[in-house]
Scaffold this active site. Structure first.
Site, PDB file in Angstrom:
ATOM      1  N   THR A 118       4.488  14.266  -4.710  1.00 40.08           N
ATOM      2  CA  THR A 118       4.599  13.861  -3.374  1.00 40.08           C
ATOM      3  C   THR A 118       5.849  14.172  -2.697  1.00 40.08           C
ATOM      4  O   THR A 118       6.748  14.136  -3.035  1.00 40.08           O
ATOM      5  CB  THR A 118       4.664  12.572  -3.237  1.00 40.08           C
ATOM      6  OG1 THR A 118       2.950  11.963  -4.293  1.00 40.08           O
ATOM      7  CG2 THR A 118       5.217  11.276  -2.004  1.00 40.08           C
ATOM      8  N   ARG A 147      -9.453   4.971  -3.358  1.00 40.90           N
ATOM      9  CA  ARG A 147      -8.108   4.253  -4.024  1.00 40.90           C
ATOM     10  C   ARG A 147      -7.640   4.637  -2.625  1.00 40.90           C
ATOM     11  O   ARG A 147      -6.951   5.720  -2.608  1.00 40.90           O
ATOM     12  CB  ARG A 147      -7.996   5.429  -5.028  1.00 40.90           C
ATOM     13  CG  ARG A 147      -6.684   4.507  -5.497  1.00 40.90           C
ATOM     14  CD  ARG A 147      -5.532   5.352  -5.820  1.00 40.90           C
ATOM     15  NE  ARG A 147      -4.779   4.858  -6.145  1.00 40.90           N
ATOM     16  CZ  ARG A 147      -3.467   5.379  -5.785  1.00 40.90           C
ATOM     17  NH1 ARG A 147      -3.061   6.236  -5.257  1.00 40.90           N
ATOM     18  NH2 ARG A 147      -2.534   5.279  -6.626  1.00 40.90           N
ATOM     19  N   GLY A 187      -2.698   4.223  -2.081  1.00 44.31           N
ATOM     20  CA  GLY A 187      -1.685   4.055  -3.348  1.00 44.31           C
ATOM     21  C   GLY A 187      -1.137   3.622  -2.381  1.00 44.31           C
ATOM     22  O   GLY A 187      -1.468   2.908  -1.282  1.00 44.31           O
ATOM     23  N   ASP A 188       0.702   4.005  -3.099  1.00 39.69           N
ATOM     24  CA  ASP A 188       1.866   2.877  -2.352  1.00 39.69           C
ATOM     25  C   ASP A 188       2.144   3.488  -1.246  1.00 39.69           C
ATOM     26  O   ASP A 188       2.927   3.055  -0.576  1.00 39.69           O
ATOM     27  CB  ASP A 188       2.625   3.031  -3.299  1.00 39.69           C
ATOM     28  CG  ASP A 188       2.911   4.278  -3.941  1.00 39.69           C
ATOM     29  OD1 ASP A 188       2.206   4.693  -4.621  1.00 39.69           O
ATOM     30  OD2 ASP A 188       3.958   3.844  -3.901  1.00 39.69           O
ATOM     31  N   THR A 238       8.236   7.939  -5.215  1.00 43.17           N
ATOM     32  CA  THR A 238       6.811   8.472  -5.772  1.00 43.17           C
ATOM     33  C   THR A 238       6.693   7.980  -6.865  1.00 43.17           C
ATOM     34  O   THR A 238       7.809   7.435  -7.858  1.00 43.17           O
ATOM     35  CB  THR A 238       7.364   9.715  -6.505  1.00 43.17           C
ATOM     36  OG1 THR A 238       6.032  10.531  -6.063  1.00 43.17           O
ATOM     37  CG2 THR A 238       8.467  10.366  -6.590  1.00 43.17           C
ATOM     38  N   GLY A 239       5.377   7.788  -7.649  1.00 44.17           N
ATOM     39  CA  GLY A 239       5.180   7.337  -9.012  1.00 44.17           C
ATOM     40  C   GLY A 239       3.773   6.463  -8.697  1.00 44.17           C
ATOM     41  O   GLY A 239       2.924   6.949  -8.185  1.00 44.17           O
ATOM     42  N   GLY A 265       1.306   4.513  -7.717  1.00 41.69           N
ATOM     43  CA  GLY A 265       0.875   3.356  -6.778  1.00 41.69           C
ATOM     44  C   GLY A 265       0.978   2.178  -7.412  1.00 41.69           C
ATOM     45  O   GLY A 265       1.499   1.846  -6.588  1.00 41.69           O
TER      46      GLY A 265
HETATM   47  N1  ASP Z   1       2.525   7.139  -5.110  1.00 38.49           N
HETATM   48  C1  ASP Z   1       1.355   7.964  -4.739  1.00 38.49           C
HETATM   49  C2  ASP Z   1       0.089   7.354  -4.830  1.00 38.49           C
HETATM   50  O1  ASP Z   1       0.324   6.824  -6.146  1.00 38.49           O
HETATM   51  C3  ASP Z   1       1.428   9.082  -6.311  1.00 38.49           C
HETATM   52  C4  ASP Z   1       3.090   9.822  -6.341  1.00 38.49           C
HETATM   53  O2  ASP Z   1       3.920   9.477  -5.566  1.00 38.49           O
HETATM   54  O3  ASP Z   1       2.944  10.524  -6.872  1.00 38.49           O
HETATM   55  O4  ASP Z   1      -0.644   7.550  -5.048  1.00 38.49           O
END
Ligand code: ASP
Length: 257
Positions: free
Chosen positions: A118, A146, A148-149, A169-170, A172
């Site tokens: 990301t 879906r 995400g965050d 990032t992570g 979500g």
């Molecule tokens: N945070 C992002 C999500 O959950 C994914 C990512 O950061 O790799 O959509």
């Protein structure tokens, strides 16, 4: 970076459960708390530009799905067929898990030492205005629809000149439930602690206890740079007026402010 297949953002975005790409992005300005976001877009070539247009030229903060694609079209932003976002690498990554119920982070690829992820950015100008933005394809094999965050202000992105700017990032779902980006900024503001400490409390304490993988990049109002993560590595970099660009991957790679 959205145009580079190296990142899970724009071209090179991950595949969802039905083999398509749905992209999320947001941007926020810390001087007046204006923000814009798009979620689940399928045709906008550069989702961060659409998010910025939502900030600048719409009365809303977030647009989603077909409405967000249509909004981008009306503003003459580049639209592409969903297959534009295809890459072999991401396809194989999806094929490896699409028979399972799992979703996976593009950063899990750190295990095989490849370099995707990301994209987030945080900047501060000479007037002390902080901006933060995030753009992603989300998580591999995520359900159709879906979100995400990354497009959620306060979860994946936040900026407030009184405290800091954050891009996350992570995983979500954890970042949404823990309102990570806003929580870090709020701790800086209300507890009067450093950004480094606030990020550490949220990423390395709260999220680890909850089981949420990920990290943030951030800048405080004095320009201090913080890049905190609870995974083996996080692709990251920074540049200041008086230092050349630095790029780091693993935890042991330290940075100087
Ligand atoms: N945070 C992002 C999500 O959950 C994914 C990512 O950061 O790799 O959509």
């Amino acid at each position: 970076m959205e145009n580079s297949p190296l990142f899970n953002s724009g071209k090179g975005a991950v595949y969802n459960k039905v083999g398509k790409h749905e992209l999320d992005a947001s941007i926020m300005r810390g001087s007046d708390l204006q923000a814009g976001a798009v979620a689940g877009v399928k045709q906008v070539k550069n989702p961060i530009n659409a998010a910025f247009e939502v900030l600048k030229s719409s009365p809303h903060v977030m647009l989603s799905g077909d409405g967000a694609d249509e909004f981008a079209k009306q503003l003459n932003l580049d639209l592409v067929d969903n297959s534009y976002f295809d890459t072999d690498y991401r396809y194989q990554q999806w094929q490896a898990i699409n028979h399972k119920k799992d979703v996976s982070l593009s950063e899990d690829l750190l295990k095989t030492d490849t370099k995707f992820g990301t994209v987030g950015a945080v900047a501060i100008d000479q007037n002390g205005t902080i901006a933060a933005g995030t753009s992603t394809g989300g998580m591999t094999n995520k359900a159709f629809g879906r979100i995400g965050d990354s497009p959620i202000i306060g979860a994946g992105t936040y900026a407030d000149n009184r405290s800091c700017g954050i891009s996350a990032t992570g995983h979500g779902e954890f970042f949404i439930r823990y309102a990570v980006a806003h929580d870090i900024c709020a701790r800086v503001l209300y507890k009067n602690i450093s950004l480094n400490k606030a990020a550490d409390e949220v990423i390395n304490d709260e999220l680890i206890k909850a089981g949420g993988d990920g990290g943030i990049i951030g800048l405080d109002k004095n320009g201090n740079i913080v890049m905190t993560f609870n995974t083996a590595g996080m692709y990251r970099g920074y540049k200041t007026n008086d230092s050349p660009a630095q790029v780091l991957i693993y935890k042991k790679d330290s940075h100087h402010k």
